[in-house]
Design an enzyme around this catalytic site. Structure first.
Site, PDB file in Angstrom:
ATOM      1  N   SER A 120       6.293  -7.056   2.869  1.00 58.83           N
ATOM      2  CA  SER A 120       7.020  -8.283   2.426  1.00 58.83           C
ATOM      3  C   SER A 120       7.632  -8.993   3.236  1.00 58.83           C
ATOM      4  CB  SER A 120       8.148  -7.407   1.679  1.00 58.83           C
ATOM      5  OG  SER A 120       7.747  -6.540   0.595  1.00 58.83           O
ATOM      6  N   HIS A 141      -0.332  -9.257  -0.682  1.00 52.81           N
ATOM      7  CA  HIS A 141       1.058  -8.688  -0.883  1.00 52.81           C
ATOM      8  C   HIS A 141       1.020  -8.510  -2.554  1.00 52.81           C
ATOM      9  CE1 HIS A 141       5.515  -9.657  -1.612  1.00 52.81           C
ATOM     10  NE2 HIS A 141       5.600  -8.609  -1.220  1.00 52.81           N
ATOM     11  N   GLU A 153      -0.222 -11.854  -3.803  1.00 56.36           N
ATOM     12  CA  GLU A 153      -0.101 -13.199  -2.916  1.00 56.36           C
ATOM     13  C   GLU A 153      -0.883 -13.031  -1.569  1.00 56.36           C
ATOM     14  OE1 GLU A 153       4.073 -13.268  -1.551  1.00 56.36           O
ATOM     15  OE2 GLU A 153       4.061 -15.362  -1.434  1.00 56.36           O
ATOM     16  N   ASN A 192       8.907 -13.956  -1.856  1.00 59.12           N
ATOM     17  CA  ASN A 192      10.099 -13.733  -1.605  1.00 59.12           C
ATOM     18  C   ASN A 192      11.097 -14.901  -1.316  1.00 59.12           C
ATOM     19  OD1 ASN A 192      10.491 -10.825  -2.315  1.00 59.12           O
ATOM     20  ND2 ASN A 192       9.002 -10.316  -0.398  1.00 59.12           N
TER      21      ASN A 192
HETATM   22  N1  LIG Z   1       8.399  -1.345  -3.198  1.00 59.65           N
HETATM   23  C1  LIG Z   1       8.199  -2.692  -3.584  1.00 59.65           C
HETATM   24  O1  LIG Z   1       8.661  -3.183  -4.450  1.00 59.65           O
HETATM   25  C2  LIG Z   1       7.136  -3.435  -2.675  1.00 59.65           C
HETATM   26  C3  LIG Z   1       6.877  -4.568  -3.181  1.00 59.65           C
HETATM   27  C4  LIG Z   1       5.834  -5.188  -2.395  1.00 59.65           C
HETATM   28  C5  LIG Z   1       5.628  -5.013  -1.048  1.00 59.65           C
HETATM   29  N2  LIG Z   1       6.131  -3.899  -0.606  1.00 59.65           N
HETATM   30  C6  LIG Z   1       5.778  -3.304   0.926  1.00 59.65           C
HETATM   31  O2  LIG Z   1       4.844  -2.290   0.512  1.00 59.65           O
HETATM   32  C7  LIG Z   1       4.758  -1.381   1.773  1.00 59.65           C
HETATM   33  C8  LIG Z   1       5.050  -0.120   1.170  1.00 59.65           C
HETATM   34  O3  LIG Z   1       6.111   0.238   0.501  1.00 59.65           O
HETATM   35  P1  LIG Z   1       6.637   1.248  -0.773  1.00 59.65           P
HETATM   36  O4  LIG Z   1       7.621   0.608  -1.617  1.00 59.65           O
HETATM   37  O5  LIG Z   1       5.319   1.959  -1.402  1.00 59.65           O
HETATM   38  O6  LIG Z   1       7.205   2.486   0.303  1.00 59.65           O
HETATM   39  P2  LIG Z   1       7.284   3.967   0.332  1.00 59.65           P
HETATM   40  O7  LIG Z   1       8.386   4.387   1.080  1.00 59.65           O
HETATM   41  O8  LIG Z   1       7.244   4.531  -1.224  1.00 59.65           O
HETATM   42  O9  LIG Z   1       5.620   4.529   0.912  1.00 59.65           O
HETATM   43  C9  LIG Z   1       5.525   4.383   2.161  1.00 59.65           C
HETATM   44  C10 LIG Z   1       4.600   5.457   2.619  1.00 59.65           C
HETATM   45  O10 LIG Z   1       4.012   5.124   3.924  1.00 59.65           O
HETATM   46  C11 LIG Z   1       3.691   6.421   4.298  1.00 59.65           C
HETATM   47  N3  LIG Z   1       3.675   6.223   5.935  1.00 59.65           N
HETATM   48  C12 LIG Z   1       4.753   6.199   6.879  1.00 59.65           C
HETATM   49  N4  LIG Z   1       4.172   6.121   8.051  1.00 59.65           N
HETATM   50  C13 LIG Z   1       2.894   6.043   7.821  1.00 59.65           C
HETATM   51  C14 LIG Z   1       1.867   6.082   8.710  1.00 59.65           C
HETATM   52  N5  LIG Z   1       2.065   5.857  10.112  1.00 59.65           N
HETATM   53  N6  LIG Z   1       0.521   6.285   8.164  1.00 59.65           N
HETATM   54  C15 LIG Z   1       0.452   6.544   7.006  1.00 59.65           C
HETATM   55  N7  LIG Z   1       1.406   6.283   6.160  1.00 59.65           N
HETATM   56  C16 LIG Z   1       2.507   6.388   6.462  1.00 59.65           C
HETATM   57  C17 LIG Z   1       4.900   7.278   4.052  1.00 59.65           C
HETATM   58  O11 LIG Z   1       4.753   8.708   4.195  1.00 59.65           O
HETATM   59  C18 LIG Z   1       5.122   6.838   2.484  1.00 59.65           C
HETATM   60  O12 LIG Z   1       4.357   7.670   1.587  1.00 59.65           O
HETATM   61  C19 LIG Z   1       6.033  -2.004   2.686  1.00 59.65           C
HETATM   62  O13 LIG Z   1       5.440  -2.911   3.717  1.00 59.65           O
HETATM   63  C20 LIG Z   1       6.975  -2.729   1.605  1.00 59.65           C
HETATM   64  O14 LIG Z   1       7.462  -3.840   2.307  1.00 59.65           O
HETATM   65  C21 LIG Z   1       6.995  -2.980  -1.187  1.00 59.65           C
END
Ligand SMILES: NC(=O)c1ccc[n+]([C@@H]2O[C@H](COP(=O)([O-])OP(=O)(O)OC[C@H]3O[C@@H](n4cnc5c(N)ncnc54)[C@H](O)[C@@H]3O)[C@@H](O)[C@H]2O)c1
Length: 285
Positions: A120, A141, A153, A192
């Site tokens: 993000s 994204h 995106e 964003n």
């Molecule tokens: N949650 C949202 O609304 C949203 C929206 C758009 C984008 N994002 C982006 O998506 C990404 C993930 O967000 P999320 O909300 O799913 O987070 P989350 O915390 O639910 O999931 C992240 C996962 O990554 C895993 N992880 C950590 N280090 C790792 C590694 N080295 N190798 C493999 N897996 C690893 C963790 O165990 C966890 O399961 C982030 O970059 C976030 O900015 C989130």
């Protein structure tokens, strides 16, 4: 190059949704995570969502069987990436973690494979610099919740090629999404950059006592035809996440006051009132 196999790195909220839509659309899909427990949780979540699709008549049980043949939960991201033409990284939002992942993927994935991130707020150009293939690195994204939200995106890093953008556009459209392209890799990209100042302004309105939380949200819903008010949406996203992205914007645009986080937002994060996930934010749940 035809994209047939996709690896999703990180099986959290976003990674699980991305893996689900890829497998449903017919891609051989690997979902990886450092945590085995998280992979189990991811699988259970996808099972539940797909079962609901059958109940509602949106999918047949035969189609679901096909999804389970294509969808694989594995801990070894290296091996999965080695068999994939597209990798979508959706691990935690930490620069050092993502940089290490991109280095590893660059070594493990076939030379022609495209590496993307669901970040993000982290510059795609920085992640691309951790690899020897910047033209084949881009942002994909997805929005939360992935199976429901219609947009992806795409973000072009400084050196992302047009071929890469065209290939990931095709994938995004093939999983049923519509696409917008951030042609330049600037903080907040498009979505964003629109959303966070609007949430921040809503917090300023509350902070200055100009309206109640309910009235600010009602104003946006009924006056602007937004499906959800900005404070409700902030609670849904998590106030810590909103503050973090605003700080990235503020810093990334050289302290531009348009992005200065409202002190009330900082105070709420400090108090641990992070939104829905803890039962309390601008509202109580
Ligand atoms: N949650 C949202 O609304 C949203 C929206 C758009 C984008 N994002 C982006 O998506 C990404 C993930 O967000 P999320 O909300 O799913 O987070 P989350 O915390 O639910 O999931 C992240 C996962 O990554 C895993 N992880 C950590 N280090 C790792 C590694 N080295 N190798 C493999 N897996 C690893 C963790 O165990 C966890 O399961 C982030 O970059 C976030 O900015 C989130």
């Amino acid at each position: 190059m035809k994209i047939e196999t996709v690896t999703v790195v990180g099986s959290g909220q976003m990674g699980s949704g991305i893996a689900q839509v890829c497998a449903v659309a017919g891609y051989e899909t690997y979902v990886t995570d450092l945590s085995g427990a998280q992979l189990e949780k991811s699988e259970a979540g996808i099972r539940k969502r797909l079962a609901r699709n059958v109940e509602k008549g949106r999918m047949t049980s035969q189609e679901i069987d096909g999804v389970w043949e294509r969808l694989h939960f594995v801990q070894d991201a290296r091996k999965a990436a080695g068999q994939s033409q597209l990798i979508i990284e959706a691990a935690i939002e930490k620069l050092d973690v993502k940089t290490e992942i991109f280095k590893m993927l660059d070594e493990a994935a076939p030379e022609e494979a495209i590496l993307t991130s669901n970040t993000s707020s982290i510059p795609i150009t920085t992640l691309a610099a951790a690899t020897k293939r910047p033209p084949k690195v881009a942002g994909m994204h997805f929005m939360n919740p992935v199976p429901v939200m219609k947009l992806v995106e795409l973000i072009a890093g400084l050196q992302t090629s047009q071929e890469t953008l065209a290939a990931i556009r095709e994938v995004a459209e093939s999983v049923g999404k519509q696409v917008v392209v951030a042609q330049k890799d600037m903080p907040g990209f498009i979505v964003n950059r629109l959303l966070m100042p609007s949430i921040n302004e809503a917090v300023w309105l509350l902070h200055e006592g100009i309206g109640s939380a309910r009235d600010i949200d009602k104003g946006a819903r009924l006056g602007l035809n937004h499906p959800m008010g900005p404070l409700t949406l902030a609670d849904f996203i998590g106030l810590d996440t909103c503050l973090f992205i605003l700080e990235v914007l503020y810093e990334g645009y050289g302290g531009d006051p348009r992005f200065r986080p409202c002190p009330l937002l900082k105070q709420m994060v400090g108090a641990g009132h992070l939104g829905r996930k803890v039962g309390r934010g601008f509202y109580e749940y």
